[in-house]
Design an enzyme around this catalytic site. Structure first.
Site, PDB file in Angstrom:
ATOM      1  CG  HIS A 125       9.032 -11.728  26.819  1.00  0.00           C
ATOM      2  ND1 HIS A 125       9.500 -11.123  27.952  1.00  0.00           N
ATOM      3  CD2 HIS A 125       9.020 -10.781  25.860  1.00  0.00           C
ATOM      4  CE1 HIS A 125       9.774  -9.852  27.677  1.00  0.00           C
ATOM      5  NE2 HIS A 125       9.481  -9.622  26.408  1.00  0.00           N
ATOM      6  CG  ASN A 157      12.139  -7.257  26.226  1.00  0.00           C
ATOM      7  OD1 ASN A 157      11.134  -6.829  26.768  1.00  0.00           O
ATOM      8  ND2 ASN A 157      12.097  -8.065  25.185  1.00  0.00           N
ATOM      9  CG  ASP A 205      16.438 -11.847  30.916  1.00  0.00           C
ATOM     10  OD1 ASP A 205      16.319 -12.741  30.055  1.00  0.00           O
ATOM     11  OD2 ASP A 205      16.095 -10.670  30.722  1.00  0.00           O
TER      12      ASP A 205
END
Lengths: 322, 432
Positions: B184, B283, B310
């Site tokens: 990420h 995020n 996610d």
């Protein structure tokens, strides 16, 4: 009978349609004008020897300040008391970890005490709105993070209107830490709603992204930004901004963005100077200007009480009025 | 021995073979033993037959990014509740992020998760191992031992490693064991106190913004280090047009580079935040509509390989907060497919393109034999009514958490039946 008295006073104005005052963005143009007109009446009341109206008699106002602010809290307290409300001040000490918990928990606790209005200041944008969803009474935003400070914008507009006679056709320059300023946001919204020309002046690092897409002109040069302005509105520079990350030093800031005689000369000869306080003399403003006759800074404080009286009066009409 | 199962009269959509045709599959011993495309199947005498009535038969979805609360935060999500939510959403396998308490940085924990998931979860749970100990971004974990224990890939979950030198060693060492390296990308310093996409909307809300460069700068670094080390690099989730350009360039010279995207960044934009709705605090942050359109285009062009949910269960305590103080994340296992089908119904993407990003591409990246409808493949399959209208209500969720970014949304398309290894593990109430 107090209620008849208050009914007569509030009855001069059409009923105010909002329950809360969270954001200037929620207000229609006529509602802004209505609040300013109501505030004019409150100035009269405040200048009398008996500075009181029984409009809020029997009502409870809680000032809930998660972030300390002596002047705003006092202003709301005096406003509430002049209208006869029972005013309770609560300062909530918060650690950064438990802030949110405190907010929701405190909201539930206070709600159970059946207040009629909560005046709330919080360091987080949106916190006052969140709180308003959790309570059964009116909520007034006394400043939420970098979001809004609606009563400041109202008192600024009232001050300008009283000094200039009108808001129409004026150019207002707002200078300083625009990025972190709720005062700037509320003022841009309110002046925009009243079709007043606005400018913002700041170094690039203190301009919020996208500001050029708001209905305002953006300047990074103070002299250019002040040219022919009718109103110069200075903002407080937080000392921690001048730590070499956003601004290299206070002296450089003062040199390029502090309001001194040389820079003020670019504004109109009859331009007024405003500051929401508390001032950093010698940082964003020359002390001589702050104390000069062009400064309307103490008038702003007086207008603050009047505007807050008007807001409380508008949000809390006497119930059983026919 | 279980009875053979025939799914007949199905619209077989298999992205791996670019198939979209009526046909039938025969399932024996948990695997697809035969398929007949374009005509009826020869049905063994003892077989159970399901008539699909022309519904879509697709490989079960493989979700590359799911957070589970077990161990440590079972009140948010357990392996059992995540597994139930997964199969209800058509997800037959998912990669479980290592952000648990303790973090999955030790082989024993991988082993525990695999055993416990087998006992508790109807979906296949593929544990990812942490790249760094305690996800702290300081020291690399025992990649070899973690792989032996069954870790499917390496990732620090929602954490982004800031040190370029540590990343270089981690990628080199991961290449050594040929493990997929999923990262990420987020520059901590540029992100700062940012809580949503940087721009006019953040300015109006008085919230600190996260610039796009907080994603593109570390992504550019990662892609260069991936080239240098030869690692199988997967950019966990990208959200900006600039990132798509970087990935496109990198792919032209490095075939080991892939990229994923959260369904949220494909279906939502920053305006959905409205007035401080924390269920949209995510995020990477929701970006602008222009970014969303660029992401759809990148998916169409094959620059983005995978779509994931996610899924990130958060309780109301940490979500009912002022926006800046609320935690990131939204659940998504049960809405992934329906949300993705929005892009099909809107004409933005083809059904095969969308399904490929959730079946065969994740399977190829992770080295799984599922994710396709072919002879010998595991019979992890879903039957989907792509037109079925329904409305998302948090009450209907199997997940233990309620933080959906699609509450109240009207959806078109739903999983009617989920089959895992030839066994029906979920059946929609309408056909039950």
């Amino acid at each position: 009978m107090p209620q008849q008295n208050s009914a007569r006073f509030s009855g001069d104005f059409p009923p105010f349609q909002q329950r809360h005052l969270i954001s200037i963005a929620d207000l229609q143009q006529h509602e802004i004008v209505d609040l300013l007109d109501r505030a004019e009446r409150m100035i009269e009341i405040s200048r009398q020897e008996r500075k009181s109206l029984p409009t809020l008699s029997g009502k409870t106002q809680i000032n809930l300040f998660f972030e300390p602010s002596t002047r705003t809290q006092s202003s709301f307290e005096i406003a509430g008391k002049r209208l006869g409300a029972l005013v309770v001040n609560m300062s909530v000490k918060t650690s950064s970890v438990s802030k949110g918990e405190t907010l929701i928990d405190t909201a539930a606790t206070l709600n159970a005490m059946r207040p009629d209005v909560l005046v709330v200041r919080h360091s987080a944008a949106g916190a006052v709105e969140l709180l308003s969803q959790k309570v059964g009474c009116s909520v007034v935003n006394a400043g939420d993070g970098a979001h809004e400070h609606p009563t400041q914008a109202l008192l600024d507009a009232l001050t300008i209107r009283n000094h200039k006679g009108t808001l129409a056709g004026l150019t207002v320059a707002i200078c300083g830490d625009i990025a972190n300023s709720r005062v700037a946001r509320s003022n841009l919204l309110l002046l925009g709603a009243l079709n007043v020309r606005t400018r913002v002046i700041a170094p690039r690092t203190l301009l919020p992204p996208g500001i050029e897409n708001l209905a305002t002109e953006v300047f990074t040069n103070m002299e250019e930004g002040l040219r022919d302005a009718d109103v110069v509105m200075m903002l407080r520079l937080q000392h921690e901004r001048a730590n070499g990350k956003m601004i290299p030093s206070v002296r450089e800031y003062y040199r390029f963005y502090g309001l001194d005689e040389d820079k003020l000369r670019h504004a109109k000869p009859d331009a007024i100077v405003m500051h929401p306080g508390p001032m950093n003399r010698g940082v964003e403003i020359d002390p001589a200007i702050a104390d000069s006759e062009r400064s309307v800074i103490t008038d702003q404080v007086e207008m603050g009480v009047a505007v807050r009286m008007a807001v409380l009066d508008a949000l809390l009409p006497a119930r059983n009025t026919p | 021995m279980t009875r053979p199962l025939v799914i007949d009269n199905a619209r077989i959509v298999d992205p791996a073979s670019n198939t979209d045709q009526l046909g039938a599959v025969l399932i024996e011993d948990g695997r697809i033993s035969d398929l007949a495309v374009g005509g009826p199947a020869g049905v063994p005498d003892d077989a159970e037959v399901i008539n699909a009535n022309g519904q879509v038969l697709a490989p079960g979805l493989i979700d590359m990014r799911v957070f589970v609360g077990e161990p440590g935060k079972e009140y948010r999500e357990t392996l059992a509740s995540a597994g139930a939510a997964a199969v209800a959403g058509g997800v037959t396998s998912f990669v479980m992020m290592p952000e648990t308490t303790p973090a999955v940085d030790d082989g024993a924990l991988v082993d525990f998760l695999i055993r416990r998931a087998e006992a508790q979860s109807p979906a296949r749970i593929l544990p990812a191992a942490a790249i760094t100990k305690g996800l702290a971004g300081k020291e690399i974990t025992e990649f070899g031992l973690l792989k032996d224990a069954g870790a499917i890939c390496l990732t620090d979950g929602a954490q982004s490693i800031q040190s370029s030198s540590l990343l270089r060693s981690a990628m080199g060492y991961a290449a050594n064991f040929d493990m997929p390296f999923i990262h990420h990308v987020s520059d901590a310093a540029l992100t700062g106190d940012g809580v949503m996409n940087e721009g006019l909307f953040a300015t109006v809300l008085g919230l600190r913004g996260i610039p796009r460069e907080a994603e593109t700068i570390p992504l550019a670094r990662d892609l260069q280090l991936a080239q240098l080390t030869g690692v199988r690099y997967h950019a966990a989730q990208i959200s900006t047009a600039g990132s798509a350009e970087l990935v496109k360039t990198a792919k032209s010279r490095n075939e080991k580079v892939t990229a994923g995207i959260s369904i949220n960044n494909l279906c939502l934009n920053e305006n959905d935040i409205g007035r401080y709705r924390t269920y949209f605090k995510l995020n990477p942050p929701l970006r602008t509509e222009d970014d969303r359109q660029a992401m759809i285009a990148a998916l169409r062009e094959g620059i983005i390989d995978t779509i994931h949910s996610d899924h990130d269960p958060q309780d109301t305590e940490v979500k009912r907060q002022p926006f800046a103080e609320a935690s990131n994340g939204a659940i998504g296992l049960e809405t992934l497919l329906a949300a993705a089908l929005r892009l099909v119904h809107s004409g933005d993407l083809g059904l095969i393109t969308v399904l490929r990003a959730m079946t065969s591409r994740p399977a190829e990246i992770l080295g799984l034999e599922s994710g396709r409808i072919s002879r010998g493949a595991p019979a992890d399959l879903i039957l989907v009514d792509p037109e079925y209208p329904w409305q998302v209500t948090e009450k209907s969720f199997r997940s233990r958490s309620r933080n959906t970014s699609f509450e109240g949304a009207r959806m078109q398309g739903k999983v009617m039946r989920t089959i895992m290894g030839g066994r029906t593990v979920f059946i929609h109430e309408d056909i039950a």
